[in-house]
Design an enzyme around this catalytic site. Structure first.
Site, PDB file in Angstrom:
ATOM      1  N   LYS A   1      46.805  35.108  30.067  1.00  0.00           N
ATOM      2  CA  LYS A   1      46.013  36.343  30.110  1.00  0.00           C
ATOM      3  C   LYS A   1      46.289  37.078  31.406  1.00  0.00           C
ATOM      4  O   LYS A   1      46.320  36.452  32.475  1.00  0.00           O
ATOM      5  CB  LYS A   1      44.521  35.958  30.040  1.00  0.00           C
ATOM      6  CG  LYS A   1      43.559  37.110  30.144  1.00  0.00           C
ATOM      7  CD  LYS A   1      43.098  37.585  28.772  1.00  0.00           C
ATOM      8  CE  LYS A   1      42.350  38.898  28.803  1.00  0.00           C
ATOM      9  NZ  LYS A   1      43.235  40.067  28.959  1.00  0.00           N
TER      10      LYS A   1
ATOM     11  N   LYS B   1      42.785  32.607  39.026  1.00  0.00           N
ATOM     12  CA  LYS B   1      41.513  33.311  38.746  1.00  0.00           C
ATOM     13  C   LYS B   1      40.815  32.671  37.542  1.00  0.00           C
ATOM     14  O   LYS B   1      39.596  32.473  37.558  1.00  0.00           O
ATOM     15  CB  LYS B   1      41.775  34.795  38.422  1.00  0.00           C
ATOM     16  CG  LYS B   1      42.224  35.620  39.606  1.00  0.00           C
ATOM     17  CD  LYS B   1      42.357  37.109  39.233  1.00  0.00           C
ATOM     18  CE  LYS B   1      43.269  37.806  40.212  1.00  0.00           C
ATOM     19  NZ  LYS B   1      43.296  39.262  40.118  1.00  0.00           N
TER      20      LYS B   1
ATOM     21  N   LYS C   1      51.140  37.976  33.302  1.00  0.00           N
ATOM     22  CA  LYS C   1      51.153  39.318  33.928  1.00  0.00           C
ATOM     23  C   LYS C   1      52.391  40.048  33.448  1.00  0.00           C
ATOM     24  O   LYS C   1      53.421  39.433  33.165  1.00  0.00           O
ATOM     25  CB  LYS C   1      51.190  39.198  35.453  1.00  0.00           C
ATOM     26  CG  LYS C   1      50.783  40.467  36.179  1.00  0.00           C
ATOM     27  CD  LYS C   1      49.269  40.597  36.275  1.00  0.00           C
ATOM     28  CE  LYS C   1      48.838  41.820  37.041  1.00  0.00           C
ATOM     29  NZ  LYS C   1      47.435  41.720  37.456  1.00  0.00           N
TER      30      LYS C   1
ATOM     31  N   THR D   1      35.799  44.816  37.599  1.00  0.00           N
ATOM     32  CA  THR D   1      36.444  44.327  38.822  1.00  0.00           C
ATOM     33  C   THR D   1      35.581  44.709  40.030  1.00  0.00           C
ATOM     34  O   THR D   1      35.295  43.877  40.902  1.00  0.00           O
ATOM     35  CB  THR D   1      37.871  44.903  38.938  1.00  0.00           C
ATOM     36  OG1 THR D   1      38.567  44.572  37.734  1.00  0.00           O
ATOM     37  CG2 THR D   1      38.606  44.330  40.129  1.00  0.00           C
TER      38      THR D   1
ATOM     39  N   ASN E   1      40.643  52.302  39.807  1.00  0.00           N
ATOM     40  CA  ASN E   1      39.612  51.595  39.033  1.00  0.00           C
ATOM     41  C   ASN E   1      38.785  50.682  39.928  1.00  0.00           C
ATOM     42  O   ASN E   1      37.553  50.762  39.946  1.00  0.00           O
ATOM     43  CB  ASN E   1      40.291  50.803  37.901  1.00  0.00           C
ATOM     44  CG  ASN E   1      39.296  49.932  37.167  1.00  0.00           C
ATOM     45  OD1 ASN E   1      38.995  48.826  37.592  1.00  0.00           O
ATOM     46  ND2 ASN E   1      38.759  50.432  36.075  1.00  0.00           N
TER      47      ASN E   1
ATOM     48  N   SER F   1      37.168  40.750  30.652  1.00  0.00           N
ATOM     49  CA  SER F   1      38.209  40.776  29.608  1.00  0.00           C
ATOM     50  C   SER F   1      38.024  39.590  28.665  1.00  0.00           C
ATOM     51  O   SER F   1      38.184  39.718  27.448  1.00  0.00           O
ATOM     52  CB  SER F   1      39.599  40.709  30.240  1.00  0.00           C
ATOM     53  OG  SER F   1      40.042  42.000  30.593  1.00  0.00           O
TER      54      SER F   1
HETATM   55  N1  LIG Z   1      41.964  47.103  37.278  1.00  0.00           N
HETATM   56  C1  LIG Z   1      41.591  45.819  37.271  1.00  0.00           C
HETATM   57  O1  LIG Z   1      40.856  45.374  36.388  1.00  0.00           O
HETATM   58  C2  LIG Z   1      42.032  44.908  38.353  1.00  0.00           C
HETATM   59  C3  LIG Z   1      42.758  45.354  39.443  1.00  0.00           C
HETATM   60  N2  LIG Z   1      43.096  44.475  40.432  1.00  0.00           N
HETATM   61  C4  LIG Z   1      43.895  44.889  41.572  1.00  0.00           C
HETATM   62  O2  LIG Z   1      43.245  45.927  42.278  1.00  0.00           O
HETATM   63  C5  LIG Z   1      44.247  46.770  42.896  1.00  0.00           C
HETATM   64  C6  LIG Z   1      43.997  48.193  42.456  1.00  0.00           C
HETATM   65  O3  LIG Z   1      44.088  48.230  41.027  1.00  0.00           O
HETATM   66  P1  LIG Z   1      43.438  49.400  40.176  1.00  0.00           P
HETATM   67  O4  LIG Z   1      42.280  49.973  40.903  1.00  0.00           O
HETATM   68  O5  LIG Z   1      43.272  48.891  38.814  1.00  0.00           O
HETATM   69  O6  LIG Z   1      44.635  50.432  40.163  1.00  0.00           O
HETATM   70  P2  LIG Z   1      44.584  52.023  39.953  1.00  0.00           P
HETATM   71  O7  LIG Z   1      45.906  52.387  39.435  1.00  0.00           O
HETATM   72  O8  LIG Z   1      43.390  52.415  39.174  1.00  0.00           O
HETATM   73  O9  LIG Z   1      44.393  52.577  41.469  1.00  0.00           O
HETATM   74  C7  LIG Z   1      45.292  52.265  42.466  1.00  0.00           C
HETATM   75  C8  LIG Z   1      44.824  52.938  43.754  1.00  0.00           C
HETATM   76  O10 LIG Z   1      45.679  52.501  44.820  1.00  0.00           O
HETATM   77  C9  LIG Z   1      46.214  53.649  45.473  1.00  0.00           C
HETATM   78  N3  LIG Z   1      47.547  53.352  45.998  1.00  0.00           N
HETATM   79  C10 LIG Z   1      48.698  53.225  45.312  1.00  0.00           C
HETATM   80  N4  LIG Z   1      49.717  53.016  46.159  1.00  0.00           N
HETATM   81  C11 LIG Z   1      49.186  53.005  47.406  1.00  0.00           C
HETATM   82  C12 LIG Z   1      49.711  52.843  48.717  1.00  0.00           C
HETATM   83  N5  LIG Z   1      51.027  52.691  48.916  1.00  0.00           N
HETATM   84  N6  LIG Z   1      48.865  52.867  49.770  1.00  0.00           N
HETATM   85  C13 LIG Z   1      47.525  53.059  49.577  1.00  0.00           C
HETATM   86  N7  LIG Z   1      46.980  53.240  48.361  1.00  0.00           N
HETATM   87  C14 LIG Z   1      47.795  53.212  47.305  1.00  0.00           C
HETATM   88  C15 LIG Z   1      46.250  54.721  44.383  1.00  0.00           C
HETATM   89  O11 LIG Z   1      46.350  56.027  44.936  1.00  0.00           O
HETATM   90  C16 LIG Z   1      44.914  54.458  43.700  1.00  0.00           C
HETATM   91  O12 LIG Z   1      43.865  55.044  44.430  1.00  0.00           O
HETATM   92  C17 LIG Z   1      45.593  46.201  42.461  1.00  0.00           C
HETATM   93  O13 LIG Z   1      46.064  45.315  43.439  1.00  0.00           O
HETATM   94  C18 LIG Z   1      45.250  45.453  41.178  1.00  0.00           C
HETATM   95  O14 LIG Z   1      46.185  44.446  40.882  1.00  0.00           O
HETATM   96  C19 LIG Z   1      42.695  43.172  40.422  1.00  0.00           C
HETATM   97  C20 LIG Z   1      41.958  42.687  39.382  1.00  0.00           C
HETATM   98  C21 LIG Z   1      41.616  43.498  38.231  1.00  0.00           C
HETATM   99  O1  LIG Z   2      41.621  41.722  32.626  1.00  0.00           O
HETATM  100  C1  LIG Z   2      42.568  40.958  32.607  1.00  0.00           C
HETATM  101  O2  LIG Z   2      42.857  40.220  31.672  1.00  0.00           O
HETATM  102  C2  LIG Z   2      43.501  40.861  33.797  1.00  0.00           C
HETATM  103  C3  LIG Z   2      43.125  41.618  35.018  1.00  0.00           C
HETATM  104  C4  LIG Z   2      44.243  41.489  36.018  1.00  0.00           C
HETATM  105  O3  LIG Z   2      45.367  41.813  35.724  1.00  0.00           O
HETATM  106  C5  LIG Z   2      43.984  40.923  37.345  1.00  0.00           C
HETATM  107  O4  LIG Z   2      42.938  40.314  37.575  1.00  0.00           O
HETATM  108  O5  LIG Z   2      44.871  41.045  38.220  1.00  0.00           O
END
Ligand SMILES: NC(=O)C1=CN([C@@H]2O[C@H](COP(=O)(O)OP(=O)(O)OC[C@H]3O[C@@H](n4cnc5c(N)ncnc54)[C@H](O)[C@@H]3O)[C@@H](O)[C@H]2O)C=CC1
Ligand SMILES: O=C(O)CCC(=O)C(=O)O
Length: 432
Positions: free
Chosen positions: A88, A112, A124, A208, A239, A366
């Site tokens: 997952k 996790k 992934k 998250t 997000n 999830s």
């Molecule tokens: N969406 C989810 O359910 C989960 C996300 N994560 C992790 O959280 C982190 C953020 O993910 P999301 O919020 O989902 O992604 P997203 O795509 O919704 O947002 C990413 C954010 O990071 C910023 N960003 C991108 N490149 C950057 C850089 N070089 N320097 C500074 N900021 C930058 C973007 O502008 C945006 O604000 C990632 O590491 C992801 O793997 C972890 C667990 C679950």
């Molecule tokens: O919601 C999921 O199954 C995975 C979320 C995820 O990719 C992460 O925790 O980095």
């Protein structure tokens, strides 16, 4: 906070790294797994099994672009270990994603799921692309092409994708639709993070950030900090970061800094988070509306009580760890802090809540979504929130207690808790 001004994209300064410091996420995670396996009393063979994914597929995806040309994209899906159950984990669309990163991210998903006691191994995926420069139509064709390319190895009982960086519920919907065209036995449980009308779960979009919030609540108790009025900095406004900033704002904390890929906003009086949330685009970009931006690196080094990296990997390194002034760091992003930096911060008695614990709220909800899809019965937002809280509070307590009793940092403690279930299941299956 100043009113919106003409766009002035701030130059993105890459963080500096020390020569000897490893930025390689896969080898860094392998070195902690080795330590954790040894401390748990497993053999070298167990380490050999768990240090790499069981399966990694690279795919080439031809996509018709809007101008009529055909572009070939490269994608990956990595499945770390399926001894416990199906694998997952999310799919990221990013120009810099690569095979080793996806492998490391799939190992972290196993950890996790081990920490939160979900019946999954880790998976992934990723596609090398920049969705910010693609049309809706191009993104749909790419998402569908990816599903066709990996369809043999994924499915509701094999490997279940979800959103990650630069992917969202719309992309999950296209992927689910494509999968349901290919497979006779369609199930919405093929993918999670879907829109509610297609079998998504209440609370997945904010899960998250909710999980990170619960970790912050637990961490401030340990440090004797009052969340009300505490100064918080959040790197990333997508997000994870944007909802987290909102939850902190609602809790009465002062969010003094946020950032995105273009730069950072900082105001000691506290930022107007609802205003910024209203104006961010679907990629989590908002700072381009302002003229008085600072760099991401400058933001990380500002004085605050709690720092939440919620963007990308390798942001806190041996180069800047000494200058980080936060008392608590809660990692919403995957891999934002290097191993060397973790040691420096531990030496400064910073309480660092590691990614594989702090960001586990997403995969937990999830899992709830998959369970609801499988039983065809849907839960209220309150029920999801209550179940998530219990998982996160229990997971935090277990890891904090191991870190105290074994006198190790929270990251190593989290690896010890997270890897155990996969090692035990692999052992019972007779693999080792
Ligand atoms: N969406 C989810 O359910 C989960 C996300 N994560 C992790 O959280 C982190 C953020 O993910 P999301 O919020 O989902 O992604 P997203 O795509 O919704 O947002 C990413 C954010 O990071 C910023 N960003 C991108 N490149 C950057 C850089 N070089 N320097 C500074 N900021 C930058 C973007 O502008 C945006 O604000 C990632 O590491 C992801 O793997 C972890 C667990 C679950
Ligand atoms: O919601 C999921 O199954 C995975 C979320 C995820 O990719 C992460 O925790 O980095």
């Amino acid at each position: 906070m100043k009113a919106p001004a003409p766009v002035n994209r701030h130059h993105i300064k890459k963080p500096e790294y020390k020569q000897s410091e490893s930025m390689d996420l896969l080898s860094s995670t392998q070195s902690i797994i080795k330590d954790a396996i040894k401390r748990l009393g497993y053999t070298e063979e167990m380490y050999e099994l768990l240090k790499e994914p069981l399966r990694v597929i690279t795919v080439r995806i031809p996509v018709r672009m809007d101008d009529g040309s055909i572009k070939i994209f490269t994608g990956y899906r990595s499945q770390h270990n399926d001894a416990v159950g199906p694998t997952k984990g999310g799919v990221r669309f990013h120009p810099e994603v690569n095979e080793d990163e996806v492998k490391a991210l799939s190992i972290w998903m196993s950890l996790k799921c081990g920490i939160t006691n979900l019946p999954y191994g880790g998976g992934k995926g990723g596609i090398i692309c920049d969705p910010r420069n693609m049309s809706f139509g191009e993104l749909e064709r790419l998402s569908r092409g990816y599903v066709r390319a990996i369809s043999q190895i994924v499915g509701p009982t094999k490997d279940i994708p979800a959103p990650d960086v630069y992917t969202n519920s719309q992309i999950m919907a296209w992927m689910m639709d494509e999968y349901s065209r290919l497979r006779e036995f369609d199930s919405p449980g093929f993918i999670t993070g879907k829109p509610l009308v297609l079998g998504g779960s209440q609370g997945r979009e904010t899960a998250t950030a909710r999980g990170v919030t619960i970790c912050i609540e637990e961490a401030v108790k340990k440090k004797g900090i009052d969340l009300q009025g505490a100064h918080i900095i959040v790197q990333g406004f997508g997000n994870a970061g944007s909802f987290l900033a909102k939850f902190m704002y609602d809790a009465g904390a002062k969010v003094i800094g946020i950032s995105d890929a273009n730069g950072a906003l900082y105001d000691l009086e506290g930022l107007d988070i609802p205003y910024l949330l209203d104006r961010r685009d679907s990629f989590g970009t908002v700072t381009n509306l302002f003229s008085d931006v600072i760099t991401n690196q400058e933001l990380l080094e500002k004085e605050c009580d709690i720092l939440v990296p919620a963007a990308i990997s390798n942001q806190i390194t041996a180069q800047n760890a000494d200058r980080i002034k936060a008392k608590i760091i809660v990692e919403a992003a995957n891999g934002p802090t290097t191993l060397e930096a973790t040691k420096i911060l531990d030496g400064k008695e910073v309480l660092l809540v590691p990614d594989i614990l702090a960001s586990a709220g997403g995969v937990t909800v999830s899992y709830f979504e998959w369970v609801q899809n499988n039983q065809g019965y849907y839960w209220s937002e309150e029920e999801v929130a209550r179940k998530l809280r219990k998982v996160m509070v229990d997971s935090f307590a277990a890891i904090y207690s191991i870190s105290q009793s074994h006198k190790v940092d929270m990251r190593l403690a989290a690896y010890m808790v997270g890897i155990r279930k996969h090692a035990e299941a692999s052992h019972y299956r007779g693999w080792i």
